[in-house]
Design an enzyme around this catalytic site. Structure first.
Site, PDB file in Angstrom:
ATOM      1  N   ARG A 308      -3.916  68.997  87.268  1.00 19.51           N
ATOM      2  CA  ARG A 308      -4.436  68.437  86.022  1.00 19.51           C
ATOM      3  C   ARG A 308      -3.277  68.215  85.048  1.00 19.51           C
ATOM      4  O   ARG A 308      -2.962  69.067  84.222  1.00 19.51           O
ATOM      5  CB  ARG A 308      -5.481  69.370  85.417  1.00 19.51           C
ATOM      6  CG  ARG A 308      -6.721  69.576  86.288  1.00 19.51           C
ATOM      7  CD  ARG A 308      -7.739  70.451  85.572  1.00 19.51           C
ATOM      8  NE  ARG A 308      -8.981  70.569  86.301  1.00 19.51           N
ATOM      9  CZ  ARG A 308      -9.342  71.636  87.017  1.00 19.51           C
ATOM     10  NH1 ARG A 308      -8.531  72.689  87.090  1.00 19.51           N
ATOM     11  NH2 ARG A 308     -10.498  71.678  87.654  1.00 19.51           N
ATOM     12  N   ARG A 345      -3.129  64.158  89.310  1.00 14.46           N
ATOM     13  CA  ARG A 345      -4.056  63.287  88.594  1.00 14.46           C
ATOM     14  C   ARG A 345      -3.403  62.800  87.317  1.00 14.46           C
ATOM     15  O   ARG A 345      -2.827  63.586  86.561  1.00 14.46           O
ATOM     16  CB  ARG A 345      -5.353  64.029  88.265  1.00 14.46           C
ATOM     17  CG  ARG A 345      -6.387  63.154  87.579  1.00 14.46           C
ATOM     18  CD  ARG A 345      -7.683  63.893  87.343  1.00 14.46           C
ATOM     19  NE  ARG A 345      -7.560  64.951  86.344  1.00 14.46           N
ATOM     20  CZ  ARG A 345      -8.538  65.816  86.038  1.00 14.46           C
ATOM     21  NH1 ARG A 345      -9.698  65.741  86.682  1.00 14.46           N
ATOM     22  NH2 ARG A 345      -8.354  66.741  85.125  1.00 14.46           N
ATOM     23  N   GLU A 448     -16.433  59.889  89.576  1.00 15.85           N
ATOM     24  CA  GLU A 448     -16.948  60.769  88.529  1.00 15.85           C
ATOM     25  C   GLU A 448     -18.141  60.191  87.788  1.00 15.85           C
ATOM     26  O   GLU A 448     -18.803  60.912  87.038  1.00 15.85           O
ATOM     27  CB  GLU A 448     -15.846  61.069  87.512  1.00 15.85           C
ATOM     28  CG  GLU A 448     -14.653  61.798  88.088  1.00 15.85           C
ATOM     29  CD  GLU A 448     -13.582  62.016  87.049  1.00 15.85           C
ATOM     30  OE1 GLU A 448     -13.558  63.100  86.437  1.00 15.85           O
ATOM     31  OE2 GLU A 448     -12.765  61.097  86.843  1.00 15.85           O
ATOM     32  N   ASN A 471     -18.048  67.737  88.478  1.00 18.90           N
ATOM     33  CA  ASN A 471     -18.422  68.164  87.124  1.00 18.90           C
ATOM     34  C   ASN A 471     -18.889  66.980  86.283  1.00 18.90           C
ATOM     35  O   ASN A 471     -19.983  66.984  85.706  1.00 18.90           O
ATOM     36  CB  ASN A 471     -17.243  68.851  86.433  1.00 18.90           C
ATOM     37  CG  ASN A 471     -16.656  69.967  87.265  1.00 18.90           C
ATOM     38  OD1 ASN A 471     -17.348  70.573  88.066  1.00 18.90           O
ATOM     39  ND2 ASN A 471     -15.382  70.226  87.087  1.00 18.90           N
ATOM     40  N   ASP A 472     -18.047  65.954  86.217  1.00 20.78           N
ATOM     41  CA  ASP A 472     -18.423  64.775  85.436  1.00 20.78           C
ATOM     42  C   ASP A 472     -19.489  63.946  86.135  1.00 20.78           C
ATOM     43  O   ASP A 472     -20.333  63.328  85.478  1.00 20.78           O
ATOM     44  CB  ASP A 472     -17.188  63.916  85.147  1.00 20.78           C
ATOM     45  CG  ASP A 472     -16.446  64.380  83.905  1.00 20.78           C
ATOM     46  OD1 ASP A 472     -17.099  64.929  83.001  1.00 20.78           O
ATOM     47  OD2 ASP A 472     -15.216  64.205  83.832  1.00 20.78           O
ATOM     48  N   ARG A 482     -22.065  68.685  79.494  1.00 23.82           N
ATOM     49  CA  ARG A 482     -21.840  69.948  80.191  1.00 23.82           C
ATOM     50  C   ARG A 482     -21.242  71.024  79.312  1.00 23.82           C
ATOM     51  O   ARG A 482     -21.119  72.177  79.738  1.00 23.82           O
ATOM     52  CB  ARG A 482     -20.964  69.722  81.429  1.00 23.82           C
ATOM     53  CG  ARG A 482     -19.587  69.116  81.183  1.00 23.82           C
ATOM     54  CD  ARG A 482     -19.040  68.658  82.530  1.00 23.82           C
ATOM     55  NE  ARG A 482     -17.755  67.982  82.453  1.00 23.82           N
ATOM     56  CZ  ARG A 482     -16.605  68.550  82.751  1.00 23.82           C
ATOM     57  NH1 ARG A 482     -16.577  69.808  83.109  1.00 23.82           N
ATOM     58  NH2 ARG A 482     -15.495  67.868  82.692  1.00 23.82           N
ATOM     59  N   CYS A 519     -13.010  68.075  94.314  1.00 18.91           N
ATOM     60  CA  CYS A 519     -12.136  68.926  93.501  1.00 18.91           C
ATOM     61  C   CYS A 519     -12.873  69.501  92.299  1.00 18.91           C
ATOM     62  O   CYS A 519     -12.269  70.179  91.466  1.00 18.91           O
ATOM     63  CB  CYS A 519     -10.904  68.146  93.034  1.00 18.91           C
ATOM     64  SG  CYS A 519     -11.276  66.702  92.031  1.00 18.91           S
TER      65      CYS A 519
END
Length: 594
Positions: A308, A345, A448, A471-472, A482, A519
């Site tokens: 990240r 990323r 995402e 997550n997204d 979230r 991921c």
């Protein structure tokens, strides 16, 4: 009397310690322990700062003009009186002498203690004097920070690592991901926040720190008092304030058991992740900083599936890292991985991971009303091509030192695909013109948003690999913020739409002969491991601390036996219930054969 506070469990385990309350405006105060021989010098540093602030206030009184309102002079007198108050000074010194807190931490701790006392006063005039105390304390902390090696006057310093005799846990209304990153290797054994959700980035970083945490605990920062003994039960989402001796001993036993389990799982570190029916699974690590690379290798990761990079840009007072600094950071990770693949990323700024205010004002010029839907990730990078070019050049240069994969976040439009790939090619050309060496990179895209999953065939034409950011993807598929605990119960990874998008993305990518990895948080959640294996996933990326538990689950799974049940779950109304029932039957059948 013991009090229980309930919230959302986001990082497992048990933490026991004294509460350090941090109001939102004080979150950047440096927190570190000092050695015994530093107590005297630290008290002298505190006294020197107090004397300096006193001189500044005295100078202000001398400089005021004759027409200055008397109330202003009286206010300065009040502030001077507080600074000279020996009881207040003695109480602050006590934090340093007895707890070995640094001076800034001692001032903040005493402020929090006194603030509670002011809030409980019946006299309105006396209650309002709390503001005077806060102003004096802020001035004192800024002066201390300006003359220390732990931060500047504007940022008030980071949290640094030191050992202390008294375990401490952090309690706050909220903690930003950038602030959480400062706690890496720090003094806190766990943390509690009033707000937040299970997959907010603050919770994700808590799991990456591998410390127990509870978020969304509502009034925790108002119920818990400075220096209270508290227990954080990261498994149940429970915070126990002022526990009884019996409860305390029970949780200390659980702490010891948890450590024994971690030690047992650690023995799997170098064992390949192969299922019972011989399916090889790749286990990768998610990291935030170059210093995390060593932990990934130590944990037995087969590479870095997600670096990240945005955390290199945070807590910098508006100064972005230049090309050389970024190149050295990426290079250090590549070298530390010893030939294993590293997926970097590109910067994913926005939503709950903003840069500091100075950077936002300089680079965005506005504040988005809904940052999760606004200028973030690849949108942010394409809006600032100069910054994006610097990062791309640095990544390409680092690729000459090993196996590097470049991952582009949150693409949702064909135009963004073309623009991102064009920028990468321009970065290559600029390095060629400058005569600077660089390496080849595989280029991948994150899935995402639902639009990306639905237009996957277009992605597969242009990208070398796919990474699913669950997550997204869950957030955007279900229209759930979230980070908002008020709708946390609606955030459901088992939702039929979510599972359908994840499974179809995995299966279509593998059918096209390209690699696909998850991921997001689902990859590190053992509850989903078998389901993901059954729908075809063979590459997981998670925090290094989660690798042993996931590997253990893989080693105990016969994937082929679970595939029919996964297919049924994907077309049912309640995938979780269908999967759970079918999994039990499948495991029973396997046991009978064995």
């Amino acid at each position: 009397m013991s009090v229980q506070v309930f919230g959302l469990p986001v990082s497992r385990g048990v933490a026991i310690g004294r509460a350090v309350l941090v109001a939102s405006s004080w979150v950047d105060v440096a927190h570190y322990f000092i050695e015994a021989d530093q107590v005297g010098p630290e008290i002298r540093r505190l006294k020197a700062a107090r004397d300096q602030v006193c001189r500044e206030f005295e100078a202000l009184k001398l400089d005021v003009q004759g027409d200055t309102p008397a109330e202003l002079v009286a206010l300065l007198d009040v502030h001077l009186m507080l600074l000279h108050d020996e009881v207040l000074a003695s109480a602050t010194r006590q934090w340093i002498e007895e707890r070995h807190y640094n001076a800034e931490w001692a001032v903040a701790a005493q402020l929090e203690t006194l603030s509670r006392q002011f809030d409980e006063m019946e006299d309105e005039y006396l209650r309002e004097r709390k503001a005077d105390l806060e102003q004096v304390a802020e001035r004192l902390i800024r002066t201390l920070a300006a003359h220390s090696g732990h931060g500047d006057a504007s940022a008030l310093g980071p949290v640094v690592s030191c050992e202390g005799d008294v375990p401490v846990v952090l309690v706050a209304n909220d903690i930003s991901p950038a602030d959480m990153m400062q706690f890496k290797g720090g003094v806190f054994r766990g943390f509690v926040t009033d707000v937040g959700g299970r997959t907010s980035h603050t919770a994700i970083v808590a799991r990456s720190l591998d410390i127990p945490a509870v978020v969304g605990a509502r009034d925790a920062s108002r119920i818990i008092r400075q220096d209270d003994w508290i227990i954080i039960d990261g498994d149940a989402g429970l915070v126990i304030v002022d526990p009884s001796p019996m409860i305390l001993e029970e949780y200390r036993f659980r702490q010891r058991q948890g450590q024994l389990e971690r030690d047992r799982l650690a023995r799997l570190r170098h064992r390949p992740a192969v299922s019972l029916d011989g399916q090889r699974v790749q286990l990768l690590a998610n990291i935030e900083l170059p210093s995390d690379a060593a932990a990934a290798v130590e944990a037995g990761a087969e590479g870095v599936g997600l670096f990240r990079s945005e955390f290199l840009f945070m807590n910098r007072g508006g100064r972005l890292p230049d090309e050389q600094e970024q190149y050295e950071a990426y290079r250090d990770v590549v070298i530390a991985l010893r030939g294993l693949p590293v997926t970097i990323r590109t910067i994913d700024i926005g939503a709950d991971k903003p840069l500091d205010r100075m950077s936002l004002s300089e680079l965005r010029h506005e504040h988005s009303l809904n940052p999760a839907m606004g200028l973030r990730a690849i949108r942010w990078s394409l809006a600032d091509p100069g910054m994006f070019m610097v990062q791309l050049r640095a990544i390409l240069r680092a690729a000459q030192h090993g196996s590097v994969r470049l991952l582009v976040p949150m693409i949702s439009h064909p135009g963004e695909i073309r623009a991102a790939l064009d920028m990468i090619e321009r970065a290559r050309e600029s390095l060629r013109r400058d005569g600077i060496a660089f390496g080849d990179v595989a280029v991948g895209a994150m899935i995402e948003v639902p639009a990306a999953a639905l237009m996957l065939p277009i992605f597969l034409k242009h990208f070398d690999f796919i990474s699913i950011g669950t997550n997204d993807l869950i957030q955007y598929t279900l229209a759930i913020d979230r980070a908002d605990e008020s709708v946390a119960h609606l955030y459901d990874p088992w939702h039929p739409a979510v599972l359908g998008l994840v499974a179809s993305t995995i299966q279509a990518t593998r059918a096209a002969g390209k690699e696909v990895c998850i991921c997001g948080e689902m990859a590190g959640d053992a509850e989903f491991t078998e389901m993901l294996l059954a729908v075809g996933l063979r590459s997981f990326s998670m925090h290094p601390s989660q690798l042993p538990a996931i590997k253990q689950r893989i080693l105990r799974t016969e994937i082929a036996a679970l595939e029919p049940q996964a297919a049924l779950a994907l077309v049912g109304d309640d995938p979780r219930a269908i999967w759970a029932a079918g999994r039990v039957r499948a495991l029973a059948a396997i046991a009978q054969v064995a």
